[in-house]
Design a protein around this motif. Structure first.
Motif, PDB file in Angstrom:
ATOM      1  N   GLU A  45      64.704  20.770 119.201  1.00 26.61           N
ATOM      2  CA  GLU A  45      66.010  20.208 118.883  1.00 26.61           C
ATOM      3  C   GLU A  45      66.577  19.224 119.914  1.00 26.61           C
ATOM      4  O   GLU A  45      67.116  18.189 119.535  1.00 26.61           O
ATOM      5  CB  GLU A  45      67.011  21.322 118.598  1.00 26.61           C
ATOM      6  CG  GLU A  45      67.929  20.896 117.488  1.00 26.61           C
ATOM      7  CD  GLU A  45      69.215  21.645 117.450  1.00 26.61           C
ATOM      8  OE1 GLU A  45      69.219  22.839 117.761  1.00 26.61           O
ATOM      9  OE2 GLU A  45      70.221  21.019 117.088  1.00 26.61           O
ATOM     10  N   GLY A  49      66.415  12.666 117.358  1.00 31.92           N
ATOM     11  CA  GLY A  49      67.383  11.578 117.224  1.00 31.92           C
ATOM     12  C   GLY A  49      67.564  10.739 118.466  1.00 31.92           C
ATOM     13  O   GLY A  49      68.586  10.089 118.628  1.00 31.92           O
ATOM     14  N   SER A 119      59.409  15.157 112.939  1.00 32.10           N
ATOM     15  CA  SER A 119      60.876  15.122 112.957  1.00 32.10           C
ATOM     16  C   SER A 119      61.407  14.342 114.154  1.00 32.10           C
ATOM     17  O   SER A 119      62.451  13.702 114.056  1.00 32.10           O
ATOM     18  CB  SER A 119      61.468  16.531 112.892  1.00 32.10           C
ATOM     19  OG  SER A 119      60.775  17.399 113.716  1.00 32.10           O
ATOM     20  N   SER A 123      63.665  11.355 113.053  1.00 24.64           N
ATOM     21  CA  SER A 123      65.081  11.368 113.425  1.00 24.64           C
ATOM     22  C   SER A 123      65.413  10.214 114.369  1.00 24.64           C
ATOM     23  O   SER A 123      66.522   9.692 114.343  1.00 24.64           O
ATOM     24  CB  SER A 123      65.444  12.707 114.055  1.00 24.64           C
ATOM     25  OG  SER A 123      64.678  12.900 115.215  1.00 24.64           O
ATOM     26  N   ASP A 126      66.201   7.445 112.222  1.00 22.17           N
ATOM     27  CA  ASP A 126      67.192   7.810 111.213  1.00 22.17           C
ATOM     28  C   ASP A 126      66.589   7.910 109.815  1.00 22.17           C
ATOM     29  O   ASP A 126      67.237   7.544 108.820  1.00 22.17           O
ATOM     30  CB  ASP A 126      68.346   6.801 111.169  1.00 22.17           C
ATOM     31  CG  ASP A 126      69.204   6.892 112.409  1.00 22.17           C
ATOM     32  OD1 ASP A 126      69.209   7.980 113.004  1.00 22.17           O
ATOM     33  OD2 ASP A 126      69.832   5.895 112.782  1.00 22.17           O
ATOM     34  N   ARG A 159      66.387  17.589 110.363  1.00 28.25           N
ATOM     35  CA  ARG A 159      67.155  16.345 110.203  1.00 28.25           C
ATOM     36  C   ARG A 159      66.544  15.439 109.143  1.00 28.25           C
ATOM     37  O   ARG A 159      67.164  14.494 108.708  1.00 28.25           O
ATOM     38  CB  ARG A 159      67.277  15.568 111.512  1.00 28.25           C
ATOM     39  CG  ARG A 159      67.946  16.379 112.575  1.00 28.25           C
ATOM     40  CD  ARG A 159      68.918  15.526 113.336  1.00 28.25           C
ATOM     41  NE  ARG A 159      69.410  16.270 114.487  1.00 28.25           N
ATOM     42  CZ  ARG A 159      69.838  15.704 115.580  1.00 28.25           C
ATOM     43  NH1 ARG A 159      69.834  14.393 115.681  1.00 28.25           N
ATOM     44  NH2 ARG A 159      70.296  16.421 116.550  1.00 28.25           N
TER      45      ARG A 159
END
Lengths: 434, 86
Positions: A45, A49, A119, A123, A126, A159
């Motif tokens: 986590e 992003g 991911s 992410s 986006d 995400r």
């Protein structure tokens, strides 16, 4: 692996048996489930992003794509940056190459590491959608990946919405446009895309494809940083890579090796002596057939191989015991049969090339048939919708050049090796069943 | 009606002289079935291989050949000839 210095190797073969030199490790077959994954590698986590973080890590050391083309991931990401928010990311685990088994082994062992990489990449750009594209014939690995996605759902935020898709059958099904075609349900054969998938791919969106091994390395790189990543390997080529090593007996091992490890060391660790081997196929069917003397001097590093005029391709090293001319004949014949039958030069030209090459493997080689191979190679290069004809042409051209002396032997009605067992190509039963 | 007008109106060739533009010709190898009409109409740029499939000698399409190339594009039974203007 939270203590970075202790666990620099093995990485993808975590928990596997390591050679005494600490440079080669076998990838275990049991699956690492989500709880074990998080306790070993930590949660993904904090790294989601963060495009800037990702770009910094990638700029400090090059992560080359492991699907075969060895394209730097940083350049790939840079191209998609302006499409942020619209991108679809695809983890390509469909390996159409019969000889490559590393993606399958990796997905069976570390499905969560691949999903982490997907991911992280998705992410950062986006992306809303991600796909993990798998081989249709391997139901076990499809099940493992689907279970892995289900395990994470609700526990760890992706995400992005990740789903599994299944490749079409055949050799060309793993190529970029064929993957897009399969996900779009257009048949799973290569498409003609004058504008690359960067403009319009899956569901007409910019589509980023990355090999599953690249994503697994990315997941580790983002977590532990580039300093850790480049703590092993050579200066030009850091980290590790997965290879599929086919022994002359016809069985294979998926190994993680430190970049720059000498092939001689790998072969020795696997108990293969040079006398057993006549030649080896490096890089899979799109690669080159190399005589054993040369093969023993090479190193498992893409930059080293590139400077020597070879490529690692999808990381295949397949050893054979038969005559290199006959082995080439069988591979070209296999490729001709695996043509998707879409482009004329491929479905008409490759069988012709295979037929001509077969006559070279017999004992009545004429100068005319050798020059005919040359002529066909010139005619077929670059003429397909995918890279299929180019792969066959590269193999034919390099084998012709490298084993010229053996051809002269054939011309005199002799062969210094014998026919061999033909283990470099799938048994005919596999083709018939398809 | 309006749409049809917009079609030719917005074509770059209508406003720009063809020698100011970069024009490229390509063949979609997957669509091509080897009818060979393109080689008949545009022998300057396209020749056929031994199986009757086209080989492009050059991607660049000189302005003098643009009309011939357009004819080949229009008459190809599988619409495999592609002309791109920049």
């Amino acid at each position: 692996m939270s203590d970075n210095s202790r666990y620099s190797f093995p990485r993808l073969a975590y928990g596997g048996k390591v050679s005494s030199s600490n440079r080669i490790a076998a990838i275990p077959s049991s699956t690492i489930h989500f709880f074990e994954h998080v306790s070993v590698f930590g949660s993904v986590e904090p790294y989601l992003g963060k495009l800037h973080h990702l770009k910094t890590q990638l700029s400090e050391n090059e992560l080359l794509g492991r699907g075969g083309a060895a394209f730097p991931l940083s350049k790939k990401i840079a191209g998609y940056e302006k499409h942020r928010g619209k991108v679809v990311v695809v983890a390509n685990g469909s390996e159409g190459e019969y000889l490559s088994r590393k993606d399958e082994a990796l997905l069976a062992r570390h499905p969560h590491l691949v999903l982490d990489g997907l991911s992280i990449l998705g992410s950062a750009l986006d992306a809303k959608m991600g796909f993990i594209h798998l081989k249709s014939s391997k139901e076990a690995s499809i099940r493992i990946v689907q279970e892995a996605i289900a395990e994470r759902r609700g526990v760890d935020p992706f995400r992005i919405e990740v789903s599994t898709t299944v490749a079409g059958v055949g050799y060309v099904a793993g190529s970029e446009t064929a993957v897009i075609s399969a996900i779009n349900r257009q048949g799973g054969l290569p498409l003609y895309m004058p504008e690359r998938p960067i403009v319009r791919g899956v569901r007409r969106r910019p589509t980023l494809l990355a090999n599953v091994e690249t994503l697994a390395h990315l997941a580790l790189l983002a977590r532990f940083g580039s300093h850790w990543f480049s703590s092993i390997g050579t200066e030009n080529d850091s980290g590790t890579r997965l290879i599929t090593l086919w022994l002359p007996s016809g069985s294979y091992r998926v190994l993680e090796v430190v970049a720059g490890t000498e092939f001689a060391e790998i072969f020795q660790a696997m108990g293969i002596s040079r006398e057993q081997v006549s030649c080896g196929l490096l890089g899979g069917y799109f690669g080159q057939l190399i005589d054993s003397d040369k093969l023993w001097t090479l190193r498992a590093s893409q930059s080293f191989l590139k400077s020597a005029g070879f490529s690692f391709g999808a990381g295949v090293v397949a050893l054979a015991e038969g005559c290199p001319i006959s082995e080439t004949a069988r591979i070209i014949n296999y490729l001709a049969k695996e043509s998707a039958g879409q482009c004329g030069p491929c479905y008409l030209g490759l069988p012709e090339l295979a037929k001509t090459w077969k006559s070279l493997a017999s004992d009545n080689v004429t100068a005319a048939s050798i020059s005919r191979v040359d002529e066909l190679c010139d005619e077929l290069a670059g003429r397909g919708g995918c890279a299929m004809p180019d792969g066959a042409v590269l193999l034919a051209r390099t084998s012709l050049r490298r084993f010229r002396s053996e051809l002269l032997e054939h011309q005199g009605g002799r062969c210094s090796y014998g026919q061999g067992s033909g283990r470099l190509v799938p048994p005919t039963g596999v083709l018939a069943a398809k | 009606m309006a749409k049809e007008v917009a079609g030719w109106f917005h074509r770059p060739a209508f406003w720009l002289r063809s020698d100011e533009m970069k024009t490229e010709i390509a063949i979609n190898p997957i669509a091509c079935d080897g009818h060979g009409i393109c080689a008949e109409l545009l022998p300057e740029l396209i020749e056929l291989d031994e199986w009757g499939f086209p080989i492009l000698k050059s991607r660049n399409l000189p302005p003098a050949l643009l009309d011939h190339a357009r004819r080949a594009e229009r008459l190809c039974p599988t619409l495999a000839v592609i002309i791109r203007e920049y």
